[in-house]
Design a protein around this motif. Structure first.
Motif, PDB file in Angstrom:
ATOM      1  N   LEU A   1     -34.692 -10.566  -7.469  1.00  0.00           N
ATOM      2  CA  LEU A   1     -34.837  -9.812  -8.715  1.00  0.00           C
ATOM      3  C   LEU A   1     -35.340  -8.397  -8.434  1.00  0.00           C
ATOM      4  O   LEU A   1     -34.920  -7.430  -9.095  1.00  0.00           O
ATOM      5  N   HIS A   2     -36.219  -8.278  -7.452  1.00  0.00           N
ATOM      6  CA  HIS A   2     -36.742  -6.962  -7.089  1.00  0.00           C
ATOM      7  C   HIS A   2     -35.633  -6.084  -6.509  1.00  0.00           C
ATOM      8  O   HIS A   2     -35.549  -4.878  -6.808  1.00  0.00           O
ATOM      9  N   ALA A   3     -34.755  -6.672  -5.703  1.00  0.00           N
ATOM     10  CA  ALA A   3     -33.638  -5.918  -5.134  1.00  0.00           C
ATOM     11  C   ALA A   3     -32.704  -5.417  -6.224  1.00  0.00           C
ATOM     12  O   ALA A   3     -32.170  -4.303  -6.149  1.00  0.00           O
ATOM     13  N   LEU A   4     -32.479  -6.237  -7.255  1.00  0.00           N
ATOM     14  CA  LEU A   4     -31.633  -5.812  -8.366  1.00  0.00           C
ATOM     15  C   LEU A   4     -32.209  -4.568  -9.048  1.00  0.00           C
ATOM     16  O   LEU A   4     -31.472  -3.655  -9.422  1.00  0.00           O
ATOM     17  N   GLU A   5     -33.517  -4.538  -9.194  1.00  0.00           N
ATOM     18  CA  GLU A   5     -34.152  -3.425  -9.899  1.00  0.00           C
ATOM     19  C   GLU A   5     -34.247  -2.177  -9.019  1.00  0.00           C
ATOM     20  O   GLU A   5     -33.862  -1.075  -9.431  1.00  0.00           O
ATOM     21  N   THR A   6     -34.756  -2.342  -7.798  1.00  0.00           N
ATOM     22  CA  THR A   6     -34.994  -1.170  -6.957  1.00  0.00           C
ATOM     23  C   THR A   6     -33.707  -0.535  -6.460  1.00  0.00           C
ATOM     24  O   THR A   6     -33.685   0.649  -6.122  1.00  0.00           O
TER      25      THR A   6
ATOM     26  N   SER B   1     -29.317  -1.567  -9.693  1.00  0.00           N
ATOM     27  CA  SER B   1     -28.261  -2.428 -10.214  1.00  0.00           C
ATOM     28  C   SER B   1     -28.603  -2.997 -11.586  1.00  0.00           C
ATOM     29  O   SER B   1     -27.741  -3.074 -12.466  1.00  0.00           O
ATOM     30  N   ALA B   2     -29.839  -3.422 -11.787  1.00  0.00           N
ATOM     31  CA  ALA B   2     -30.282  -4.009 -13.056  1.00  0.00           C
ATOM     32  C   ALA B   2     -31.498  -3.245 -13.555  1.00  0.00           C
ATOM     33  O   ALA B   2     -32.644  -3.564 -13.204  1.00  0.00           O
ATOM     34  N   THR B   3     -31.249  -2.233 -14.345  1.00  0.00           N
ATOM     35  CA  THR B   3     -32.295  -1.364 -14.865  1.00  0.00           C
ATOM     36  C   THR B   3     -31.971  -1.019 -16.314  1.00  0.00           C
ATOM     37  O   THR B   3     -30.898  -1.356 -16.829  1.00  0.00           O
ATOM     38  N   GLU B   4     -32.862  -0.316 -16.947  1.00  0.00           N
ATOM     39  CA  GLU B   4     -32.608   0.133 -18.315  1.00  0.00           C
ATOM     40  C   GLU B   4     -31.359   1.010 -18.370  1.00  0.00           C
ATOM     41  O   GLU B   4     -30.567   0.927 -19.316  1.00  0.00           O
ATOM     42  N   ASP B   5     -31.148   1.827 -17.330  1.00  0.00           N
ATOM     43  CA  ASP B   5     -29.990   2.722 -17.309  1.00  0.00           C
ATOM     44  C   ASP B   5     -28.668   1.964 -17.238  1.00  0.00           C
ATOM     45  O   ASP B   5     -27.637   2.454 -17.703  1.00  0.00           O
ATOM     46  N   THR B   6     -28.672   0.771 -16.647  1.00  0.00           N
ATOM     47  CA  THR B   6     -27.449  -0.029 -16.555  1.00  0.00           C
ATOM     48  C   THR B   6     -27.374  -1.080 -17.657  1.00  0.00           C
ATOM     49  O   THR B   6     -26.489  -1.951 -17.626  1.00  0.00           O
TER      50      THR B   6
ATOM     51  N   PRO C   1     -37.883 -14.892 -16.331  1.00  0.00           N
ATOM     52  CA  PRO C   1     -37.074 -13.681 -16.142  1.00  0.00           C
ATOM     53  C   PRO C   1     -36.433 -13.299 -17.471  1.00  0.00           C
ATOM     54  O   PRO C   1     -35.791 -14.130 -18.118  1.00  0.00           O
ATOM     55  N   LEU C   2     -36.613 -12.057 -17.879  1.00  0.00           N
ATOM     56  CA  LEU C   2     -36.161 -11.656 -19.207  1.00  0.00           C
ATOM     57  C   LEU C   2     -35.720 -10.197 -19.176  1.00  0.00           C
ATOM     58  O   LEU C   2     -36.324  -9.363 -18.489  1.00  0.00           O
ATOM     59  N   TYR C   3     -34.661  -9.910 -19.958  1.00  0.00           N
ATOM     60  CA  TYR C   3     -34.128  -8.546 -20.025  1.00  0.00           C
ATOM     61  C   TYR C   3     -33.805  -8.189 -21.467  1.00  0.00           C
ATOM     62  O   TYR C   3     -33.434  -9.049 -22.274  1.00  0.00           O
ATOM     63  N   LEU C   4     -33.932  -6.912 -21.753  1.00  0.00           N
ATOM     64  CA  LEU C   4     -33.471  -6.351 -23.021  1.00  0.00           C
ATOM     65  C   LEU C   4     -32.100  -5.749 -22.742  1.00  0.00           C
ATOM     66  O   LEU C   4     -31.976  -4.770 -22.008  1.00  0.00           O
ATOM     67  N   LYS C   5     -31.054  -6.368 -23.314  1.00  0.00           N
ATOM     68  CA  LYS C   5     -29.686  -5.991 -23.000  1.00  0.00           C
ATOM     69  C   LYS C   5     -29.094  -5.090 -24.083  1.00  0.00           C
ATOM     70  O   LYS C   5     -29.251  -5.335 -25.263  1.00  0.00           O
ATOM     71  N   SER C   6     -28.349  -4.070 -23.627  1.00  0.00           N
ATOM     72  CA  SER C   6     -27.670  -3.173 -24.558  1.00  0.00           C
ATOM     73  C   SER C   6     -26.159  -3.398 -24.546  1.00  0.00           C
ATOM     74  O   SER C   6     -25.412  -2.611 -25.114  1.00  0.00           O
TER      75      SER C   6
END
Length: 400
Positions: free
Chosen positions: A36-41, A44-49, A70-75
């Motif tokens: 999960l950390h690799a996705l963010e840093t 790949s998986a950030t607010e911008d994406t 694990p939770l995300y706010l998806k656009s």
């Protein structure tokens, strides 16, 4: 309850220990903190994406992590593999926003895995209550998260138990939804023991299927072809770079943009390479195709594939036969072949029902979506019944 806008807000050892305590015999590679950390840093998986991290953590009175999610706010709805585009379109037709929404899932990774992480029942109850309150408050007002959400979703739940917990004990009406994937089980249909070799597995198949698989392997192993499997430190940087070029090309061939960056895969190798397998096919010493897998002691997860040169049946070889051979050699009990693909049944994978849970804040849309899900489940039962008639095995393998 705390909300973490990065998985870095939770210590790696604490998260991974909780993952092991949540019914996992060995670390699930796609739910590890490192993954999960690799996705963010890696970006790949950030607010911008469109994947804004919003992970839940619950500590006891001593500040020890006892539950997490694990939770995300998806656009948007890209990268989820449980499709709700029609729901979003219905909202749009009625002049209502569907996004953002709350989503508990592993970005771009449709594999089974626990989403409710807790070590003991009271902590699990607190997690359910916290998640429910978050969803309800965020649906009622934008003051809580800065935005107002329409729905909450939990995808690819490990067991139906998780879906039942959300539907019965969360305080919200989470509706169950099912999709079909195709998996392989390392269990002989007659002896129920693990297979001794690839040939031993082939003998459990119908004669026609067995003959076709042998023919496909011969086509893939044409003169000059060499296929190697690499794990962990044996994966060279140039091989990973080649795989990534194949990965990007696969998306380009489908007129799409790749979700993951090269930095993501490099990060995985550096921090959890012991759970990564890369398969490279070479023709006269030059790489021509590659596939990428995650694994632990219990399960192998097929993830990505690509080729720089088309060779007949190479896709089947690198994505299925090499995986099954690897699983048999390692004593791995289960191989998840990834999303969709009825063609996998002819190669020894069988249909498995995957569970998810969905909550809709608007009562009118909740009723409409509930009716939709009822129809979908009826259709899925008929589809599964039809698929069961086409197993490659001499006798139907009983899957959980």
């Amino acid at each position: 309850m705390q909300l973490c806008q990065s998985i870095g807000g939770i210590a790696q050892d604490d998260w991974n220990s909780l993952l092991l305590a949540s019914g996992q015999n060995t670390l699930h590679p796609a739910l590890r903190h490192e993954y999960l950390h690799a996705l963010e840093t890696s970006g790949s998986a950030t607010e911008d994406t469109g994947w804004a991290p919003l992970h839940i953590r619950i500590d006891d009175e001593h500040g020890k992590l006892v539950a997490a999610m694990p939770l995300y706010l998806k656009s948007h709805s890209y990268g989820e593999y449980v499709f709700d585009w029609s729901w979003a379109q219905a909202y749009e037709r009625h002049g209502m926003p569907y996004y953002p929404k709350l989503l508990s899932a592993v970005p771009f990774t449709p594999v089974l895995g626990p989403k409710l992480l807790y070590a003991e029942p009271n902590a699990g109850k607190a997690l359910l209550e916290g998640f429910s309150q978050l969803a309800r408050k965020a649906s009622e007002s934008s003051q809580f998260l800065g935005v107002q959400v329409s729905t909450a979703h939990c995808l690819f739940l490990t067991r139906r138990d998780e879906a039942d917990l959300l539907g019965v004990h969360s305080g919200l009406n989470f509706m169950p939804r099912h999709v079909v994937q195709f998996h392989w089980e390392n269990r002989h249909p007659e002896t129920t023991r693990t297979f001794e070799s690839f040939e031993h597995w082939l003998e459990s198949l119908q004669q026609k299927k067995r003959k076709n698989i042998r023919a496909e392997r011969r086509k893939a192993h044409l003169d000059g072809i060499q296929i190697n499997r690499y794990c962990g430190n044996d994966i060279a940087a140039e091989d990973l770079a080649y795989f990534y070029r194949c990965y990007v090309q696969t998306y380009a061939e489908h007129h799409s943009t790749p979700y993951l960056t090269l930095a993501f895969f490099e990060n995985l190798l550096q921090n959890m390479g012991e759970q990564v397998m890369l398969v490279i096919a070479r023709l006269d010493g030059k790489p021509v195709a590659s596939s990428f897998f995650l694994f632990n002691e219990d399960r192998l997860y097929g993830r990505y594939w690509g080729a720089s040169q088309r060779i007949d049946c190479m896709h089947f070889e690198l994505c299925y036969y090499q995986a099954i051979e690897f699983a048999i050699e390692r004593g791995i009990h289960w191989f998840e072949g990834g999303a969709q693909g009825e063609h996998k049944m002819a190669r020894g994978l069988n249909p498995v029902t995957m569970h998810s849970a969905h909550w809709v804040a608007n009562p009118d849309f909740e009723q409409a979506i509930s009716r939709f899900l009822d129809r979908e489940r009826n259709g899925l039962r008929a589809y599964e019944g039809e698929l069961s008639e086409h197993t490659a095995y001499k006798k139907q393998v009983a899957l959980e």
